[in-house]
Design a protein around this motif. Structure first.
Motif, PDB file in Angstrom:
ATOM      1  N   LYS A   1       0.684  -1.099  -0.071  1.00 41.53           N
ATOM      2  CA  LYS A   1      -0.032   0.059   0.027  1.00 41.53           C
ATOM      3  C   LYS A   1       0.809   1.314  -0.101  1.00 41.53           C
ATOM      4  CE  LYS A   1      -4.001  -2.324   1.917  1.00 41.53           C
ATOM      5  NZ  LYS A   1      -5.040  -2.387   3.055  1.00 41.53           N
ATOM      6  N   VAL A   2       0.483   2.326  -0.544  1.00 40.97           N
ATOM      7  CA  VAL A   2       1.157   3.434  -0.622  1.00 40.97           C
ATOM      8  C   VAL A   2       0.843   4.545   0.185  1.00 40.97           C
ATOM      9  CG1 VAL A   2       1.631   5.157  -2.316  1.00 40.97           C
ATOM     10  CG2 VAL A   2       1.449   2.888  -3.272  1.00 40.97           C
ATOM     11  N   VAL A   3       1.694   5.243   0.702  1.00 41.72           N
ATOM     12  CA  VAL A   3       1.686   6.247   1.722  1.00 41.72           C
ATOM     13  C   VAL A   3       2.542   7.519   1.483  1.00 41.72           C
ATOM     14  CG1 VAL A   3       2.185   6.882   4.186  1.00 41.72           C
ATOM     15  CG2 VAL A   3       1.443   4.450   3.516  1.00 41.72           C
ATOM     16  N   LEU A   4       1.954   8.571   1.256  1.00 40.94           N
ATOM     17  CA  LEU A   4       2.525   9.726   1.123  1.00 40.94           C
ATOM     18  C   LEU A   4       2.917  10.578   2.239  1.00 40.94           C
ATOM     19  CD1 LEU A   4       3.711  12.135  -0.667  1.00 40.94           C
ATOM     20  CD2 LEU A   4       1.558  12.753  -1.176  1.00 40.94           C
TER      21      LEU A   4
ATOM     22  N   GLU B   1      -3.129   5.110  -0.313  1.00 42.98           N
ATOM     23  CA  GLU B   1      -4.021   4.660   0.806  1.00 42.98           C
ATOM     24  C   GLU B   1      -3.821   5.748   1.759  1.00 42.98           C
ATOM     25  OE1 GLU B   1      -5.895   1.595   3.003  1.00 42.98           O
ATOM     26  OE2 GLU B   1      -5.754   1.989   0.937  1.00 42.98           O
ATOM     27  N   VAL B   2      -2.568   6.495   2.039  1.00 46.90           N
ATOM     28  CA  VAL B   2      -2.489   7.113   3.297  1.00 46.90           C
ATOM     29  C   VAL B   2      -2.025   8.373   2.750  1.00 46.90           C
ATOM     30  CG1 VAL B   2      -1.613   7.583   5.444  1.00 46.90           C
ATOM     31  CG2 VAL B   2      -2.356   5.250   4.814  1.00 46.90           C
ATOM     32  N   PHE B   3      -2.458   9.630   3.105  1.00 50.03           N
ATOM     33  CA  PHE B   3      -1.621  11.048   2.998  1.00 50.03           C
ATOM     34  C   PHE B   3      -1.392  11.504   4.363  1.00 50.03           C
ATOM     35  CE2 PHE B   3      -2.597  15.712   2.204  1.00 50.03           C
ATOM     36  CZ  PHE B   3      -1.104  15.915   1.994  1.00 50.03           C
ATOM     37  N   VAL B   4      -0.228  11.662   4.722  1.00 51.45           N
ATOM     38  CA  VAL B   4       0.102  12.457   6.017  1.00 51.45           C
ATOM     39  C   VAL B   4       0.730  13.744   5.647  1.00 51.45           C
ATOM     40  CG1 VAL B   4       1.561  12.354   8.030  1.00 51.45           C
ATOM     41  CG2 VAL B   4       0.537  10.273   7.080  1.00 51.45           C
ATOM     42  N   SER B   5      -0.068  14.735   6.109  1.00 50.32           N
ATOM     43  CA  SER B   5       0.591  16.182   5.705  1.00 50.32           C
ATOM     44  C   SER B   5       1.414  16.543   7.085  1.00 50.32           C
ATOM     45  CB  SER B   5      -0.717  17.173   5.598  1.00 50.32           C
ATOM     46  OG  SER B   5      -0.284  18.370   5.110  1.00 50.32           O
ATOM     47  N   GLY B   6       2.623  16.686   6.928  1.00 53.50           N
ATOM     48  CA  GLY B   6       3.396  16.819   7.880  1.00 53.50           C
ATOM     49  C   GLY B   6       4.303  18.236   8.100  1.00 53.50           C
TER      50      GLY B   6
ATOM     51  N   TYR C   1     -10.116  10.074  -3.194  1.00 53.19           N
ATOM     52  CA  TYR C   1      -9.112  10.472  -2.093  1.00 53.19           C
ATOM     53  C   TYR C   1      -8.591   9.272  -1.412  1.00 53.19           C
ATOM     54  CZ  TYR C   1     -11.559  14.997  -2.448  1.00 53.19           C
ATOM     55  OH  TYR C   1     -12.405  16.040  -2.981  1.00 53.19           O
ATOM     56  N   PRO C   2      -7.440   9.617  -0.611  1.00 52.65           N
ATOM     57  CA  PRO C   2      -6.507   8.334   0.112  1.00 52.65           C
ATOM     58  C   PRO C   2      -7.804   8.025   1.135  1.00 52.65           C
ATOM     59  CG  PRO C   2      -5.245  10.450   0.116  1.00 52.65           C
ATOM     60  CD  PRO C   2      -6.608  10.692  -0.381  1.00 52.65           C
ATOM     61  N   ARG C   3      -7.683   6.552   1.525  1.00 54.77           N
ATOM     62  CA  ARG C   3      -8.567   6.151   2.680  1.00 54.77           C
ATOM     63  C   ARG C   3      -8.459   6.730   4.212  1.00 54.77           C
ATOM     64  NH1 ARG C   3     -12.471   2.591   4.081  1.00 54.77           N
ATOM     65  NH2 ARG C   3     -12.210   1.518   6.012  1.00 54.77           N
ATOM     66  N   TYR C   4      -7.190   7.030   4.211  1.00 53.37           N
ATOM     67  CA  TYR C   4      -6.609   7.728   5.492  1.00 53.37           C
ATOM     68  C   TYR C   4      -5.860   9.045   5.306  1.00 53.37           C
ATOM     69  CZ  TYR C   4      -7.579   3.049   7.247  1.00 53.37           C
ATOM     70  OH  TYR C   4      -8.367   2.116   7.401  1.00 53.37           O
ATOM     71  N   VAL C   5      -6.568  10.127   5.818  1.00 53.99           N
ATOM     72  CA  VAL C   5      -5.685  11.516   5.872  1.00 53.99           C
ATOM     73  C   VAL C   5      -5.357  11.910   7.176  1.00 53.99           C
ATOM     74  CG1 VAL C   5      -6.076  13.773   5.072  1.00 53.99           C
ATOM     75  CG2 VAL C   5      -7.375  11.908   3.705  1.00 53.99           C
ATOM     76  N   ILE C   6      -4.221  12.308   7.372  1.00 55.55           N
ATOM     77  CA  ILE C   6      -3.725  12.680   8.832  1.00 55.55           C
ATOM     78  C   ILE C   6      -2.973  13.882   8.848  1.00 55.55           C
ATOM     79  CG2 ILE C   6      -2.138  11.923  10.686  1.00 55.55           C
ATOM     80  CD1 ILE C   6      -2.555   8.881   9.575  1.00 55.55           C
TER      81      ILE C   6
END
Length: 184
Positions: free
Chosen positions: A6-9, A86-91, A134-139
């Protein structure tokens, strides 16, 4: 919790809590793309940390989260490499340290918002455009600033408070899209 393949950004993913997020997902098999700006990443050291946790090697990209052009290029490149995100984390966070009222300026406040708040929404729009969803998870990554007084943290706290508020509304707006939105 198996993220194999799964892909995570993670924007701002080469240091601090952003890097910790990337490593946590990599431990579970995720294919992580980490961004940094201004040549701030020691890519060899980061890759070594991913090897140490047994995760796949990360893809490290220099991209300015405050630049719509860089965001578009980043997401286009992600789409060329992967079918889904799958996941986008805005850090990413950036703000002037305020030592006194003379440091207050509209430009500094707006720049803080451009780098700390707006990338969440710019990235999501581009991701939806490129991947069709959209990604399933947005953080969104926040800080103690909105909840506690931290000396010299005026613009950081203000922009993080705005981020936290807009994420609540983002969660409402995306309620029909099977997306989980959180702030940490």
């Amino acid at each position: 919790l198996d993220y194999s393949g799964k892909v995570v950004l993670v924007t701002g993913g080469t240091k601090g809590i952003g890097l910790s997020c990337g490593l946590a997902y990599a431990r579970r098999g995720a294919l992580c793309t980490l961004t940094n700006r201004w040549g701030s990443a020691d890519e060899d050291a980061i890759r070594e940390q991913f090897r140490a946790v047994g995760g796949p090697e990360p893809h490290i990209v220099e991209a300015d989260a405050g630049s719509a052009e860089d965001t578009a290029e980043l997401v286009t490149a992600l789409r060329q490499r992967h079918d889904a995100l799958e996941v986008f984390v805005s850090g990413v966070s950036f703000a002037q340290i305020v030592k006194g009222l003379s440091d207050y300026s509209k430009r500094s406040l707006l720049r803080s918002i451009e780098y700390t708040v707006w990338p969440m929404f710019e990235h999501l729009a581009r991701i939806r455009e490129a991947f069709g969803r959209y990604p399933r998870y947005v953080i969104g990554l926040s800080s103690i600033g909105p909840d506690s007084f931290v000396a010299n943290y005026d613009f950081v706290a203000g922009s993080k408070a705005l981020l936290e508020t807009l994420i609540r509304y983002l969660n409402y707006r995306l309620r029909g899209e099977d997306v989980r939105v959180n702030v940490v």
